[in-house]
Design a protein around this motif. Structure first.
Motif, PDB file in Angstrom:
ATOM      1  N   GLY A 128       0.793  -1.220   0.000  1.00 49.29           N
ATOM      2  CA  GLY A 128       0.000   0.000   0.000  1.00 49.29           C
ATOM      3  C   GLY A 128       0.827   1.274   0.000  1.00 49.29           C
ATOM      4  N   PHE A 129       0.145   2.376   0.338  1.00 48.08           N
ATOM      5  CA  PHE A 129       0.741   3.719   0.229  1.00 48.08           C
ATOM      6  C   PHE A 129       0.549   4.503   1.524  1.00 48.08           C
ATOM      7  N   ARG A 130       0.903   3.907   2.638  1.00 48.23           N
ATOM      8  CA  ARG A 130       0.679   4.581   3.918  1.00 48.23           C
ATOM      9  C   ARG A 130       1.885   5.377   4.392  1.00 48.23           C
ATOM     10  N   LYS A 131       2.927   5.401   3.579  1.00 49.29           N
ATOM     11  CA  LYS A 131       4.053   6.289   3.851  1.00 49.29           C
ATOM     12  C   LYS A 131       4.723   6.615   2.523  1.00 49.29           C
ATOM     13  N   ALA A 132       5.540   7.654   2.525  1.00 48.36           N
ATOM     14  CA  ALA A 132       6.171   8.116   1.292  1.00 48.36           C
ATOM     15  C   ALA A 132       7.015   7.007   0.669  1.00 48.36           C
ATOM     16  N   THR A 133       6.915   6.893  -0.665  1.00 49.39           N
ATOM     17  CA  THR A 133       7.679   5.884  -1.383  1.00 49.39           C
ATOM     18  C   THR A 133       8.023   6.423  -2.769  1.00 49.39           C
ATOM     19  N   PRO A 134       9.176   6.052  -3.319  1.00 53.04           N
ATOM     20  CA  PRO A 134       9.537   6.533  -4.658  1.00 53.04           C
ATOM     21  C   PRO A 134       8.552   6.024  -5.712  1.00 53.04           C
ATOM     22  N   LEU A 135       8.261   6.880  -6.699  1.00 52.51           N
ATOM     23  CA  LEU A 135       7.285   6.559  -7.731  1.00 52.51           C
ATOM     24  C   LEU A 135       7.876   6.807  -9.116  1.00 52.51           C
ATOM     25  N   ILE A 136       7.328   6.116 -10.120  1.00 50.79           N
ATOM     26  CA  ILE A 136       7.691   6.346 -11.510  1.00 50.79           C
ATOM     27  C   ILE A 136       6.416   6.421 -12.340  1.00 50.79           C
ATOM     28  N   GLY A 137       6.418   7.281 -13.320  1.00 51.36           N
ATOM     29  CA  GLY A 137       5.252   7.490 -14.167  1.00 51.36           C
ATOM     30  C   GLY A 137       5.182   8.953 -14.550  1.00 51.36           C
ATOM     31  N   PRO A 138       4.138   9.388 -15.226  1.00 46.50           N
ATOM     32  CA  PRO A 138       2.903   8.659 -15.523  1.00 46.50           C
ATOM     33  C   PRO A 138       3.007   7.809 -16.787  1.00 46.50           C
ATOM     34  N   VAL A 151      -4.604   2.286  -5.713  1.00 48.06           N
ATOM     35  CA  VAL A 151      -5.419   3.422  -5.280  1.00 48.06           C
ATOM     36  C   VAL A 151      -5.916   4.092  -6.560  1.00 48.06           C
ATOM     37  N   PHE A 152      -7.223   4.024  -6.794  1.00 49.66           N
ATOM     38  CA  PHE A 152      -7.806   4.522  -8.037  1.00 49.66           C
ATOM     39  C   PHE A 152      -8.480   5.879  -7.839  1.00 49.66           C
ATOM     40  N   ASN A 153      -8.396   6.721  -8.860  1.00 49.18           N
ATOM     41  CA  ASN A 153      -9.286   7.876  -8.994  1.00 49.18           C
ATOM     42  C   ASN A 153      -9.915   7.761 -10.376  1.00 49.18           C
ATOM     43  N   ILE A 154     -11.076   7.135 -10.436  1.00 47.61           N
ATOM     44  CA  ILE A 154     -11.752   6.912 -11.714  1.00 47.61           C
ATOM     45  C   ILE A 154     -13.146   7.541 -11.682  1.00 47.61           C
ATOM     46  N   ARG A 155     -13.950   7.133 -10.716  1.00 43.29           N
ATOM     47  CA  ARG A 155     -15.349   7.552 -10.692  1.00 43.29           C
ATOM     48  C   ARG A 155     -15.508   9.061 -10.587  1.00 43.29           C
ATOM     49  N   ASP A 156     -14.576   9.726  -9.899  1.00 37.89           N
ATOM     50  CA  ASP A 156     -14.678  11.178  -9.722  1.00 37.89           C
ATOM     51  C   ASP A 156     -13.779  11.953 -10.684  1.00 37.89           C
TER      52      ASP A 156
END
Length: 313
Positions: free
Chosen positions: A22-32, A105-110
């Motif tokens: 999950g994403f409950r603390k800061a973590t390195p990301l790649i994207g979009p 963790v999605f943001n789709i419906r909104d």
């Protein structure tokens, strides 16, 4: 030549570079990365040279531009994608767990794609198409469900066909009316493409053979069971066929099933034998997992032919 239509979410995927839960603390990301199950599906169809289109919505932001440029560049008709300058393009944050499963963790419906509707222009685009492909993940909002069912009605009335990939995630199953929408789509389905245990979602059967028989008896013309690295199986009223997967190093499995489905549907619509369609679809899925990012492994026909030849050498 058939023109394939899909309707549903376009989003970007942002991936954690370190495994965890999950994403409950800061973590390195790649994207979009350009993403969304129907978008990945239609991008793969476009790369094969298959006429195809998608109806969706994106925001007037960089995330929307990333998707529009990728889809258009790969041959997809993007005239059905509305750009809403006041909305935000959908997103999915993904993190792999140590056991290989994924947390989303999605943001789709909104997001922008949560309000897809068929206006007059979109309805004309539907009328140009002879096949609708439905992703179960796209049945996330009432307006989207209504649009998909309307498109199915138009295409079916014109003698067209429907394929259906349940593509269900736990995060989406809680959507109001989801099961009812799934059953409505299934009743119109000609080609059903479940993964693993999704085969049993709509039957009372306890075994695979019983589930397949029940689905075919309901009016579905063909069932393709996706088994990931283990390959896939094809069933219709007169044939049953299984092929193994291609042994490759898995980098990122996201989108592999969508690439498999797009390749199988494209070959199936154009008269390929079940064996040929299954082989090319398996190759498409295998090549997809060899690349990081959900659309990055989409393949041209020449790339698939070369891959199959190398695997058989």
């Amino acid at each position: 030549m058939h023109k394939i239509l899909t309707i549903g979410e376009i989003l970007v995927e942002i991936i954690a570079t370190e495994k965890g839960d999950g994403f409950r603390k800061a973590t390195p990301l790649i994207g979009p990365f350009p993403s969304g199950a129907p978008a990945i599906f239609i991008d793969q169809a476009g790369k094969l040279g298959q006429p195809c289109a998608i109806i969706s919505r994106v925001g007037g932001d960089d995330f929307g531009t990333v998707n529009l440029e990728r889809l258009k560049g790969d041959g997809v008709d993007i005239s059905g994608i509305e750009v809403d300058p006041l909305a935000t393009t959908g997103s999915a944050f993904v993190r792999y767990r140590p056991d290989g499963s994924r947390a989303f963790v999605f943001n789709i419906r909104d997001s922008a794609c949560g309000k897809i509707t068929l206006d007059e222009r979109m309805t004309r685009l539907v009328g140009e198409c002879s096949h609708v492909h439905v992703m179960g993940s796209s049945l996330y909002a009432p307006s989207v469900v209504e649009s998909i069912l309307a498109a199915i009605g138009i295409v079916k009335a014109g003698g067209g066909t429907v394929s259906f990939d349940p593509n269900l995630r736990p995060e989406i199953l809680k959507s109001p009316g989801m099961r009812e929408a799934l059953l409505t789509v299934l009743a119109e389905t000609d080609l059903f493409l479940p993964s693993g245990d999704e085969l049993f979602l709509f039957t009372e059967a306890k075994t695979e053979s019983q589930a397949v028989a029940e689905l075919l008896a309901s009016g579905i013309k063909a069932v393709v069971v996706k088994r990931g690295a283990a390959g896939a199986s094809y069933f219709d009223a007169g044939a049953a066929l299984s092929l193994p997967g291609f042994p490759v190093e898995e980098i990122d499995p996201t989108g592999a099933g969508d690439c498999f489905g797009a390749t199988f549907v494209s070959f199936w619509l154009n008269g390929a034998s079940p064996r040929e369609a299954l082989e090319f679809a398996a190759a498409s899925g295998a090549r997809a997992v060899m690349h990081f990012g959900p659309m990055e492994g989409a393949s041209t026909r020449a790339e698939l032919e070369r891959f199959i030849s190398e695997q058989q050498a």
